[in-house]
Design a protein around this motif. Structure first.
Motif, PDB file in Angstrom:
ATOM      1  N   TYR A 125      74.165 -39.415  15.852  1.00 38.37           N
ATOM      2  CA  TYR A 125      73.526 -39.233  17.267  1.00 38.37           C
ATOM      3  C   TYR A 125      74.442 -38.599  18.181  1.00 38.37           C
ATOM      4  N   TYR A 126      75.710 -38.869  18.478  1.00 33.82           N
ATOM      5  CA  TYR A 126      76.599 -37.921  19.382  1.00 33.82           C
ATOM      6  C   TYR A 126      77.061 -36.663  18.787  1.00 33.82           C
ATOM      7  N   SER A 127      76.909 -36.457  17.654  1.00 35.67           N
ATOM      8  CA  SER A 127      77.131 -34.873  17.147  1.00 35.67           C
ATOM      9  C   SER A 127      76.086 -34.109  17.579  1.00 35.67           C
ATOM     10  N   MET A 128      74.854 -34.485  17.991  1.00 39.91           N
ATOM     11  CA  MET A 128      73.630 -33.541  18.534  1.00 39.91           C
ATOM     12  C   MET A 128      73.333 -33.904  19.898  1.00 39.91           C
ATOM     13  N   LYS A 129      73.975 -35.009  20.574  1.00 38.96           N
ATOM     14  CA  LYS A 129      73.550 -35.381  21.902  1.00 38.96           C
ATOM     15  C   LYS A 129      74.293 -34.399  22.969  1.00 38.96           C
ATOM     16  N   GLY A 130      73.431 -34.091  24.063  1.00 37.37           N
ATOM     17  CA  GLY A 130      74.184 -33.171  25.045  1.00 37.37           C
ATOM     18  C   GLY A 130      74.275 -31.843  24.581  1.00 37.37           C
ATOM     19  N   ALA A 131      75.239 -31.036  25.422  1.00 34.07           N
ATOM     20  CA  ALA A 131      75.156 -29.579  25.253  1.00 34.07           C
ATOM     21  C   ALA A 131      76.073 -29.101  23.947  1.00 34.07           C
ATOM     22  N   GLY A 132      75.275 -28.583  23.130  1.00 31.22           N
ATOM     23  CA  GLY A 132      76.064 -28.050  21.868  1.00 31.22           C
ATOM     24  C   GLY A 132      76.060 -29.041  20.754  1.00 31.22           C
ATOM     25  N   THR A 133      76.051 -28.494  19.731  1.00 28.96           N
ATOM     26  CA  THR A 133      76.103 -29.580  18.327  1.00 28.96           C
ATOM     27  C   THR A 133      77.477 -29.539  17.679  1.00 28.96           C
ATOM     28  N   ASP A 134      77.990 -30.525  17.374  1.00 28.25           N
ATOM     29  CA  ASP A 134      79.060 -30.708  16.670  1.00 28.25           C
ATOM     30  C   ASP A 134      78.617 -30.539  15.382  1.00 28.25           C
ATOM     31  N   ASP A 135      78.670 -29.174  14.644  1.00 24.15           N
ATOM     32  CA  ASP A 135      78.195 -29.050  13.419  1.00 24.15           C
ATOM     33  C   ASP A 135      78.977 -29.609  12.189  1.00 24.15           C
ATOM     34  N   ASP A 136      80.295 -29.596  12.553  1.00 30.36           N
ATOM     35  CA  ASP A 136      81.362 -30.084  11.557  1.00 30.36           C
ATOM     36  C   ASP A 136      81.012 -31.531  11.110  1.00 30.36           C
ATOM     37  N   THR A 137      80.754 -32.179  12.234  1.00 26.69           N
ATOM     38  CA  THR A 137      80.609 -33.524  11.954  1.00 26.69           C
ATOM     39  C   THR A 137      79.325 -33.925  11.407  1.00 26.69           C
ATOM     40  N   LEU A 138      78.178 -32.999  11.789  1.00 26.21           N
ATOM     41  CA  LEU A 138      76.902 -33.188  11.211  1.00 26.21           C
ATOM     42  C   LEU A 138      76.755 -32.886   9.919  1.00 26.21           C
ATOM     43  N   ILE A 139      77.442 -31.963   9.643  1.00 30.23           N
ATOM     44  CA  ILE A 139      77.543 -31.442   8.051  1.00 30.23           C
ATOM     45  C   ILE A 139      78.345 -32.392   7.140  1.00 30.23           C
ATOM     46  N   ARG A 140      79.501 -32.772   7.701  1.00 26.20           N
ATOM     47  CA  ARG A 140      80.260 -34.009   6.983  1.00 26.20           C
ATOM     48  C   ARG A 140      79.346 -35.186   6.735  1.00 26.20           C
ATOM     49  N   VAL A 141      78.853 -35.581   7.842  1.00 24.56           N
ATOM     50  CA  VAL A 141      78.197 -37.065   7.257  1.00 24.56           C
ATOM     51  C   VAL A 141      76.975 -36.830   6.570  1.00 24.56           C
ATOM     52  N   MET A 142      76.096 -35.731   6.778  1.00 29.88           N
ATOM     53  CA  MET A 142      74.753 -35.401   6.037  1.00 29.88           C
ATOM     54  C   MET A 142      75.046 -35.316   4.538  1.00 29.88           C
ATOM     55  N   VAL A 143      76.427 -34.425   4.305  1.00 25.56           N
ATOM     56  CA  VAL A 143      76.636 -34.117   2.859  1.00 25.56           C
ATOM     57  C   VAL A 143      77.251 -35.450   2.159  1.00 25.56           C
ATOM     58  N   SER A 144      78.209 -36.188   2.790  1.00 22.62           N
ATOM     59  CA  SER A 144      78.975 -37.178   2.377  1.00 22.62           C
ATOM     60  C   SER A 144      77.863 -38.624   2.056  1.00 22.62           C
ATOM     61  N   ARG A 145      76.987 -38.721   2.873  1.00 24.25           N
ATOM     62  CA  ARG A 145      76.129 -39.771   2.872  1.00 24.25           C
ATOM     63  C   ARG A 145      74.679 -39.652   2.295  1.00 24.25           C
TER      64      ARG A 145
END
Length: 289
Positions: free
Chosen positions: A224-244
């Motif tokens: 949620y917080y990787s995509m909330k607000g201005a800009g996306t934290d793509d490192d976190t988004l990719i890490r969690v989506m791939v690993s889980r």
């Protein structure tokens, strides 16, 4: 590593590694790249199947599939596809190396990986880290962290957490009293007691003492917080989506919907774009609205 119980990505059937390798080669050969074929194949096969495809690719064409992906793709889409191709333990070892490299240490990544993996997984990650980088993960982490945080990570790295099973109610009560006395009743906090209990007791046990949250709820908040607000934290988004994606992404989706009144699918749709978005939505596996 993946238990394939609550993941959105499972073993593809009927699976033909050779046919997939040929389709991927065709998608990257000559002028232009067929990104659609690449993302559809790599997001719908599980990690072990992707490794078989990579092996077939090398056998058939004498080429390294990951090298070809890197040369044909760009940006966040390239990062996501290459991440999907990393064997599971190498993926975690790479994320840990990245977290302790350069100026500043990403403490969130260290905690996320070492606290959410099973003891057996932690042992494998340590072995792979040593093989891949010819260095001790524990030495690297102790060199880049300090104090109580360092000690907790070292305890977790010993991979001596009790296996999940029946919960000993007497021990739960005893630990609850120890934590209470170490925290509430003391001027200052007896961190050593916290570190020992948090780093060695089983997950079921710790949840009974009410001192940890559920893993899916944690990852739901992280996404949620990787995509909330201005800009996306793509490192976190990719890490969690791939690993889980092969473990508990269905549960993570439910927790995100429950706790933040948004669906993961909707957030990805809104905060990403292009082939990167298409691939993430396929990994997401559906909408919860």
């Amino acid at each position: 590593m993946a238990k394939n119980t609550r993941g959105t990505v499972t073993a593809f059937s009927p699976f033909d590694a050779r046919a997939d390798a040929e389709a991927l080669r065709k998608a990257m050969k000559g002028m232009g790249t067929d990104e659609e074929t690449i993302l559809k194949i790599l997001t719908s096969r599980n990690n072990s199947q992707r490794q078989e495809i990579a092996s077939a690719f090398k056998t058939l064409f004498g080429r390294d599939l990951v090298d070809d992906l890197k040369s044909e793709l760009t940006g966040k889409f390239e990062t996501l596809m290459v991440s999907l191709m990393r064997p599971t333990y190498i993926f975690d070892a790479h994320a840990l190396k990245h977290a302790i490299k350069g100026a500043g240490t990403n403490e969130k990544v260290l905690t996320e990986i070492l606290a959410s993996r099973t003891p057996e997984e932690v042992r494998r990650i340590k072995q792979v880290y040593q093989q891949e980088y010819e260095a001790s993960l524990e030495d690297k982490i102790t060199g880049e962290t300090s104090g109580h945080f360092q000690r907790l990570l070292v305890v977790l790295l010993q991979a001596n957490r009790d296996p999940d099973g029946g919960v000993d109610e007497a021990l739960v009560e005893q630990d609850a009293q120890v934590l209470f006395r170490a925290g509430e009743l003391k001027w200052g906090t007896d961190e050593e007691k916290f570190i020992t209990i948090l780093g060695t007791r089983s997950v079921s046990h710790l949840r009974r003492v009410k001192c940890i949250r559920s893993v899916p709820a944690y990852f739901a908040e992280t996404l949620y917080y990787s995509m909330k607000g201005a800009g996306t934290d793509d490192d976190t988004l990719i890490r969690v989506m791939v690993s889980r994606s092969e473990i508990d992404l269905l549960d993570i989706r439910q927790e995100l919907r429950k706790n933040f009144a948004k669906s993961l699918h909707q957030m990805i749709q809104k905060d990403t774009s292009g082939d990167y978005r298409k691939a993430l939505l396929l990994l997401c596996g559906g909408d919860d609205d």
